[in-house]
Design an enzyme around this catalytic site. Sequence first.
Site, PDB file in Angstrom:
ATOM      1  N   LEU B  80       0.651  43.068  24.693  1.00 47.44           N
ATOM      2  CA  LEU B  80      -0.745  43.051  24.215  1.00 47.44           C
ATOM      3  C   LEU B  80      -1.578  41.949  24.863  1.00 47.44           C
ATOM      4  CD1 LEU B  80      -0.205  43.771  20.405  1.00 47.44           C
ATOM      5  CD2 LEU B  80      -1.024  45.381  22.129  1.00 47.44           C
ATOM      6  N   CYS B 137       2.452  48.116  15.708  1.00 42.25           N
ATOM      7  CA  CYS B 137       2.564  46.736  16.114  1.00 42.25           C
ATOM      8  C   CYS B 137       3.583  46.012  15.234  1.00 42.25           C
ATOM      9  CB  CYS B 137       1.198  46.099  16.000  1.00 42.25           C
ATOM     10  SG  CYS B 137       1.194  44.409  16.460  1.00 42.25           S
TER      11      CYS B 137
END
Lengths: 264, 314
Positions: B80, B137
Amino acid sequence: MPEAIELLHAEVLDHHEVAPDHWVITLDAPEIAAGARPGQFVMVRGIQGTDPLLPRALSIYHADVEGGCIELLYRVVGPGTTRLQEHEPGRRVAVWGPLGSQFRLPEGDRVVLVGGGVGVPPLVFWAERLAALSVPMEVIALIGAQSESSLVGIDRLRRARANVRIATDDGSQGRKGYVTDLLPQAVQSARATIYACGPTPMLKAVARLGKTLETPTELALEAPMACGVGACLGCTVPRREGGFARVCTEGPVFDRDSIDWETL
Amino acid sequence: MELKQSARPNLSVTVAGMELKNPVMPASGCFGWGEEYARFFDLTDMGALVGKAVTPRPRPGNAGVRIVETPSGMLNAIGLQNPGPEAFLRDVLPRVRELGIPVWVNVSANALQEYVDLCGLLSSQPGVSAIELNLSCPNVGRGHAEFCVTPEAVMDTVSACRPVCRTHLIPKLSPNTTDITALARAAEAAGADALSMINTFVGMVIDIDKRRPVLGNRTGGMSGPAVRPIAVRMVYEVAGAVSIPIIGIGGISTWRDALEFLMAGATAVQVGTASFFNPRAIPEVIQGLETWMVDHGVANIREVIGAARVPTGG
């Protein structure tokens, strides 16, 4: 608007083996040839099929602006290069570029090129372009390979008036040992600039020596890439100032001091 | 005066009230914020722009090897990497909202409150048409759940974000679960406007010479043509389980692939990994859909949405 990148389905004009498993492919790509600079690369992929999936990043070995073609020198190492090798003249490949950063002009009057294995092609392109400049310059090319049979680009370097010195792992040609062993003497007693491309351990050694010898050093890195254009963030290397740089976009040519060689 | 019949088919779709001129957009994380691909085609040809995930704070990304090729696919463990919300609002959003196509912002976080704060901040910005909630996530503050792969975790996260989200809220579902229809139902019940599905599959490749996983992160998200049949199946199942629109994702490289997802019940599609190996994949999918419609006498793309769905016997 950022400059457009050419995406071509380029015809293979020539494709031949120059050393065991080392091939030179010539592509009809006038738009790429016109913009190509030493150190830059292209992404190449077969047009059909999804396995292997990703394109391969190959540095530019030669760009013939008038002839409208580029040459790429690569070694067959895995499924991507194996598939590329199967493309005979007349077939087409997808190719986009030129991509990435280029070597900058030297500061002094001596240029020392350090190439290992398939890191040699961009240095040959650079030697040719330097020879075409009307500036007197001494070019020394230090070329390393496993053995004599895997040495590539030597004739072209000599044609570009480079003083070629060779090191091989097995001593079958030139000095037996690492190419970096030749470096201290080559930069001695001159204002030299070092340009290097090759395996990461070699680049680390060159960066360390360049620092010790207080010599400006530019290094062209290699990394696995999915896109080649800066989007996938797969090819990053650690920067000395923290964070990561993309080999495809901020590189592949980096200044010695911009990379954190310890954690690379 | 006689109006001439336009020969061009209608590719426009509506996702939760949002008009898209065609159903094709990039998948988050596979397109930067478009600046790289603007060098290959006109970004305004796309139905929408979906950018790289924004996280509560800047993230440098993972060290070590980040990508590895697999049969007809790849694994990624980028981590990310992004410059954080401040830089996004200052450097990115002003540029991309000028494009005049809907801009979707993918939001990812590690804790529930972070999701809520980021959702509130970004959804109130002019030019943000939707928040795509990255639910795949690690660790959303539930301790026991490494991924948002249970209906309860999805319900918690979407419910918390719904009241603060001032634009369309589109959770992006993980396929790393037993029953994806349960996640989809939970998201719908919590107030989601649409669903993006699917995110990547967790995978691993071992370097047999080094006797270690190739990726620095050990595991990575698998994407590419290899995952497509599983993604199509999941879209098909979820289309029968919820009534909100679905954005189909998973290995789409060609217009044929896009049609599969539409026929399975997706209202729109995202093209991900394909942009890496064909920088013009998105415009080629759009053009291919249009050509197919002309060739098959399909005037409106909405005619094909769910066309492959057959009633279950009973």
